[in-house]
Write a protein that holds these residues in place. Sequence first.
Motif, short mmCIF file in Angstrom:
data_model
loop_
_atom_site.label_atom_id
_atom_site.label_comp_id
_atom_site.label_asym_id
_atom_site.label_seq_id
_atom_site.Cartn_x
_atom_site.Cartn_y
_atom_site.Cartn_z
N ALA A 155 33.09 -15.05 -45.18
CA ALA A 155 31.81 -14.35 -45.27
C ALA A 155 30.96 -14.99 -46.35
N GLU A 209 30.39 -13.56 -50.28
CA GLU A 209 31.65 -12.83 -50.16
C GLU A 209 31.49 -11.35 -50.47
N LEU A 224 29.02 -14.16 -41.16
CA LEU A 224 30.42 -14.42 -40.89
C LEU A 224 30.52 -15.76 -40.16
N VAL A 256 35.25 -7.23 -46.02
CA VAL A 256 33.97 -7.47 -46.69
C VAL A 256 33.54 -6.15 -47.32
#
Length: 932
Positions: A558, A561, A571, A638
């Motif tokens: 991701a 992050e 993503l 995430v």
Amino acid sequence: MSRPAARRLPGIRFEIQAPPVTDALPRMDVAAFVGFAQSGPLHVPVAVEDVADFEAVFGPAPLLAWDAERGEPVHAQLESAVRAFFRNGGRRCWVVRVAGASAKTNTFPVPGLLRCSKGVPVTVTAALARARSEGSWSDGAKVAASLHREPVELVDWSRVGATGAELKVTAPGGVSVGDLLRVSFDSTGYSLLVPVEGVEPVAQEAAPKGPGPVSRRVTARVRAGRVLWQQTDVAPGSAPPFVSWLRGKGDEVSLAVTRMDAPGPNTKPRVLTLTLDLDPKDAPPAGTLLRVVDSPEETHWLLVESVHLGGTVGGAVQVSGVVSRVRGSTPVEVASASAWCERLTLSLWTRRGEEQPAQLERLGFCPAHPRYWAALPTDVERAQHDDQETLPSRLPEERLPQDWRQGVPTERFPLAGPGASDEAFCLPLGLTDQPTAYVGCTPPAGDSLERDGLAVFNADLFLDPGVKSVGLEALQAQADFLRYQSSNPRSLRGIHAVMDRLDATLVAVPDAVHRPWVLAGSLDVEPAWPGKPLPEPPWGTFLACALRPPPKPAPFVAEPEKPSSGQSFTLRWGTVPGTDVVYVLEEATRPDFSDAAELYQGPLTARTLYGRDSGTRYYRVRAERGGTTGPWSVGLDVTVAPQARWHLVPEARYDVGPLLAVQRALMRMGCARGDLLAVLSLPEHYREAAAMGHAATLQSPLGKEEDGVPPLGFAERTALSYGALYHPWTFVSEEARPGPPRRMVPDGTACGVLARRALERGVWVAPANERWTGVVALNPAMSAERWLDLQEAQVNVVRQEPRAFLTLSADTLAMDPDLRPIHVRRLMSLLRRAALRLGATYVFEPNDASFRRRVQRGFEELLGGLFVRGAFAGRTREGAFQVVTGDTLNTPAQAEQGRFFVDLKVAPSQPLTFLNVRLVQSGERGTVTEAR
């Protein structure tokens, strides 16, 4: 054919111009707001006359904390209150930004600019600028510089030595003290920098005839006490030198040099490359000035033109640029070289992200220049010089240049000079006529809210420590002592900074109602569970190769992050070999993916997600090829963080102590001034019982001391009439701001209604039954069954009526029924201000019978005008007011002591608050009559 001019009769004609109309009454519509802002001077009142004024100085509302109970960010209320004030009829207000002592100012290195000291030997350092005010608002700003060159004819430069220089130059309009002249010598790489300290005109040519303004050419002899020589295209010795960098926060950082590559002297330009052993994230950006020392006697300056990260030999960073050297002695190479001269001025540029740059041009390099760049004022200095009360007493040379005031509607220039120092002058290094590199600051250590001075929420943010505990009788004297008579006079802080703004008659502190906030720790996130393996195929039978499942997509990451609430994130996953591959992306809120939902199915290897609220979500992806499904990738968690790391304390843990302290201090200050009404509000979550209890606590003289502020005692009961309490909060739909309505405190709207009523009808008219412009809803809405209870508790309830949102009460917190209405208190304040203004005209007059009659007539005229306008009750002037100046009041003993008393007795008008209407049916007709 031209038309002949109109003829007039001969003779003399007198034109009578009417004198300007002066205000018959003192102004009562000016408010003062104290609270949190993104930028602007701290604890200094700034005059604001529209929303653009406010935005130019104070910027948008800063983000304070995250409300976990509502799941939304919490912003400061000051901006909303000021906007509501102007939306509802206000025309002028004072704004005071407050913060704690931990507020810090960012500093910025100015690319290509050096500062030279006055001492011997000369000390040369990189130039630093400051943000115009404290706070983290300038973290994203970047600075650049450029040079403006104006040719000057050089007549003679022979008198140049160690003790200074004397030049003879000719320039349009001449040369002024504070100019910086640069004399360049062809083919030598040397230039002479001459700060002009004295000018003696020698000759002047007549201006040529022709259209347009043309300056005369003036020949003058220029003197300078100190000059410097600058040499470009040089290189230090062969050994790795000592290199340091003056970073944006003012710290000099040493850089380890592992390699130095310098071309020969015949290479033009002679670009030096240094290989530095440091982390790439700490690399100096392009535009930075590096101090290069290869011996105790030799110091060079490298203006970084390019930076290469990674892949270097012996280090992680390579920086390249042209090296210059500054020296004080005259080089022998210039003796026979041809020379030419130019006058230099500096331009500073700033920008944020991809915004249009802002420019401030024609700045000087010398302290004597009227626009010396280092004297660019801070917000505090601007506010002090713009104060209309002190401006006439300042000398013209002490006032700011007009174009440094940075008016509206755009934001003020974000930079200020470094302040007074012992520099002789500044000199440019490698600057061109256009900015080539923008350099940002290195913020000081600490969270953004800590550097804003708002990490700790308490009453001390709003109160001056020297007067907050002082009682009513001594408050004004203590404030005057701190400001004028103490051994170290100082200005007052917080709400008490408003005390000397005599035109303000309303004051509000919209940010005092916040719940405190605390720094939230990182959450423990359960990792995603591994996916179930694919079912095994039926062994023992022939399996086609096309049915082989595709592998897991890897890597799966991701970016970023850890996004914040409302921030988009992407993503990305690895490509699976083969053709006609389809990827399936799923999202879940549980680590076992039991509630997974499909987000995407297609050939792309990236997906950007928007609008995710705070919380942890889990993602996985798999590949499908030719109808065959591959295994799920490793699960990815995430965590979307709130927009602020600081969280509000829950409503159940709310401590009302700071709010009580601020509101007590406000009413005490208003009473000490005698003409300042405090508009008070409550926390948003307060319901009817809590609102009534808060009003009773403010009125009680037996409450406990809060944050060093004692309750209003029995001898201070009058101060309660200087506070008016409004509730609940309002939802406001703001102009030119799309989106849902914003929740805000009622302070700004209430002050706007009070100001509009004072302007349109007078302060003696109750400020109730007036439309609250922009309000579309209330939160929380007070129950109609409790409206009477709240009114008896002296809480002015904002109500939703069929025609508008408004209040149908206008009460202060006074215990005396005669002083309870707001319009009575405001009328008394008006009379006080008017009496002070009128009474000042009678000072030093002889105290005799004619003087008493003149004073009586003057005050009767003042009160008579108010009576005609409806300020007083009564059918006749005698029944409405009285002015007493007789012998009973002014005895001979008092006259011998130089005293003279005037008693003003008034009967304030009272509003009609309730009317019975009787509907009567008589035969076939109906009539409506009033029932008294």
